[in-house]
Design a protein around this motif. Sequence first.
Motif, PDB file in Angstrom:
ATOM      1  N   ASP A  18       9.579  -5.350   2.702  1.00 22.04           N
ATOM      2  CA  ASP A  18       8.710  -5.224   3.881  1.00 22.04           C
ATOM      3  C   ASP A  18       9.180  -4.102   4.791  1.00 22.04           C
ATOM      4  OD1 ASP A  18       7.019  -7.245   3.135  1.00 22.04           O
ATOM      5  OD2 ASP A  18       8.130  -8.810   4.207  1.00 22.04           O
ATOM      6  N   ARG A  21       8.031  -0.919   3.339  1.00 24.29           N
ATOM      7  CA  ARG A  21       6.588  -0.765   3.573  1.00 24.29           C
ATOM      8  C   ARG A  21       6.270  -0.376   5.012  1.00 24.29           C
ATOM      9  NH1 ARG A  21       4.708  -6.460   0.917  1.00 24.29           N
ATOM     10  NH2 ARG A  21       4.157  -5.779  -1.186  1.00 24.29           N
ATOM     11  N   THR A  68       3.951   4.256   5.947  1.00 23.48           N
ATOM     12  CA  THR A  68       2.476   4.200   6.041  1.00 23.48           C
ATOM     13  C   THR A  68       1.950   5.591   6.379  1.00 23.48           C
ATOM     14  OG1 THR A  68       2.494   3.433   8.351  1.00 23.48           O
ATOM     15  CG2 THR A  68       2.450   1.746   6.645  1.00 23.48           C
ATOM     16  N   ARG A  73       1.345  -2.647  -2.195  1.00 27.22           N
ATOM     17  CA  ARG A  73       1.271  -2.942  -0.759  1.00 27.22           C
ATOM     18  C   ARG A  73       0.869  -4.411  -0.577  1.00 27.22           C
ATOM     19  NH1 ARG A  73       3.226   1.711   1.830  1.00 27.22           N
ATOM     20  NH2 ARG A  73       2.960   0.339   3.632  1.00 27.22           N
ATOM     21  N   GLU A 101      -2.145  -5.374   4.356  1.00 29.69           N
ATOM     22  CA  GLU A 101      -2.179  -3.971   4.761  1.00 29.69           C
ATOM     23  C   GLU A 101      -3.484  -3.277   4.379  1.00 29.69           C
ATOM     24  OE1 GLU A 101       2.078  -2.037   4.704  1.00 29.69           O
ATOM     25  OE2 GLU A 101       1.715  -2.959   2.753  1.00 29.69           O
ATOM     26  N   SER A 119       0.973  -9.235  -3.111  1.00 35.24           N
ATOM     27  CA  SER A 119       0.978  -7.775  -3.272  1.00 35.24           C
ATOM     28  C   SER A 119      -0.226  -7.342  -4.103  1.00 35.24           C
ATOM     29  CB  SER A 119       2.245  -7.319  -3.998  1.00 35.24           C
ATOM     30  OG  SER A 119       3.369  -7.584  -3.207  1.00 35.24           O
TER      31      SER A 119
END
Lengths: 260, 429
Positions: A236, A239, A243, B50, B54, B364
């Motif tokens: 996480d 991530r 972005t 991802r 998201e 995911s």
Amino acid sequence: MAAVRRKPRLAVWKFASCDGCQLTLLDCEDELLAVAEALDIAYFPEATRAAVKGCYDLSLVEGSITTTHDAERIQDVRRRSRALITIGACATSGGIQALRNFADVREYAQVVYARPDYIHSLATSTAIADHVPVDFELRGCPINKRQLVEVISAFLVGRRPVTPAHSVCIECKLRGNVCVTVAHGTPCLGPVTHAGCDAICPSYDRGCYGCYGPMESPNAPALSAKLGELGMGQRDLTRIYRTFNAGSPAFRKESERNGP
Amino acid sequence: MVRKTIKVNYLARVEGEGAFKVVVRDGVVESAELSIFEPPRFFEALLRGRAYSEAPDITARICGICPVAYQMSSVHAMEQALGVQVTGPLRDLRRLLYCGEWIESHTLHVYMLHAPDFLGYEGAIDMARDHGDAVRRGLALKKAGNEILTLLGGREIHPINVRVGGFYRVPTRRELQPLAEKMKWARDAALETVRWVASFDFPDNERDYELVALSHPDEYPFNEGRIVSNRGLDITSDAYDLHFEESHVERSTALHSRLRERGAYLVGPLARYSLNFSRLSPMAQQAAREAGLGIVCANPYRSIIVRAVEALYACDEALRIIDAYQPPDQPAVQIEPRAGVGCAATEAPRGLLYHRYRLEADGSIAEARIVPPTSQNQASIEADLASFVGQWLDLPDDQLRHRCEQTVRNYDPCISCSTHFLRLELDRG
């Protein structure tokens, strides 16, 4: 008799992007006609067919460099622009499409297209400043309308734009927001993220997701430690930094520190 | 043999980078090709790995003009994969957000991108010199749409308040009320817009399209409905892949979407309107009739009137939602990640937008597929050019080129939705 002073010529250029940052200019509904009074909108294909060839006093550049053709085109834009200002995360740090920088673009092409051999795309998505000198970078995904008007106004009178380089945290304080991390344990990138949005996400009970990119001197490892305490795992953490500004040095480094 | 090529190398007043080329030989249109040179950004590839949560933020970045459409198709597809349903006031708020985007996007196209073609200007800023009141009305109406997006979404472009399951924060009744006053003004302005565009001159060109849009029994479609057509298609979004296919054509190297059985089709305002006229509000129906539209519209140049009617409807619908609004107990439905497949189509301002995702057990994204409206309309845009250009061949080159541009702009093509578009290399044979 005084010579009639020519209005400065504005050009708006697009590279790999969603069009949202140049749309921000059309979203200045109250200011657009005044901007058109002060500047000669000489090249802005999204808005007009009319195109003045030659050189421009101010070029606003949206989008990142992802093809060899665009890498050449930005050189031409630079040569023809007295001032070149990048608008938005794509132009300033490569945008969401810079996620390819952490992967294999040929594999990406195979996933999306039936005939990847037709695709001509660079292995990386890079910021405009990686290719040509840039006079000013306006952050955000998308940019803020008020800041865009400030940048254009500052250009017209020949001063530096006033766009604070502090973090989103300061904007939360200015708005009187309760800290979402301290009060609710919500992960938030506000401490390391460049101001400019007016702390929208925390104002909507959400953690900042970093769409304005890193602030001037971010301490991302300290924030990551705090986010880890709140229960975020390494995946996480990777991530969250990876972005819309994944290509910015500070966020790239922190994402790589946390994962592959 | 007389051969004539009409080329526009950078199409203006569209979102994104496109061009077209029409080849005419001995007075007959030999070929018409729309080309897209938007560099690929590989969204479907970069979404893999991802988190499901998201997807609305990431896919919004496909298009700065219609980010809400991407957010809506992605949240609905994710919710199907995760086995949750969003109903009641949360569903209404999503509809309200979509109203904002339709008003903003349609008004942008009507006033700033399309009207200058009808009135003979290079762009809206030019046009403002002679039609200042109209342009100012357009800007104010566009702003009213943006105010919905700002209040409910946090900002106009790439709103931050949409999440799988609902919103991060929902407004109180009191917070929404000021929008009602704005929308009353906006509804009047939208009605004036319909009357204004109805006074333009329209070429008398119709084609026999297969029109494809969502259809819902109780409402004009935004978020939900069956995918239907005027030639008998009537499916849920789960069956999309059985009926539609995308091909990677060597000539244009852009993915073209076609109906497997019947080929080219058309999505967007003409299709929505013609398949859902009876679900428009009485005020929108009446305005459409007064503007000279039938209950079906197959003249792509009149799409500017249909957009104006849809913007009027969106103002009317926004008012209805604001009046009836009672805040939900929670801003979002609880979600437990799980493995699954989900797909959804919603109505972007430019037409049907399809998303499909496969999720791993931890939520995911394992696979993503996105079919934007302009990808679906490419074949119809080219067919329009091929079929209409013949009648204009006597015009001087610059006028002919302008007519062709206008024909492409009828579709409000959103080329930035570039998940599927690539550089064009013409086969000159």
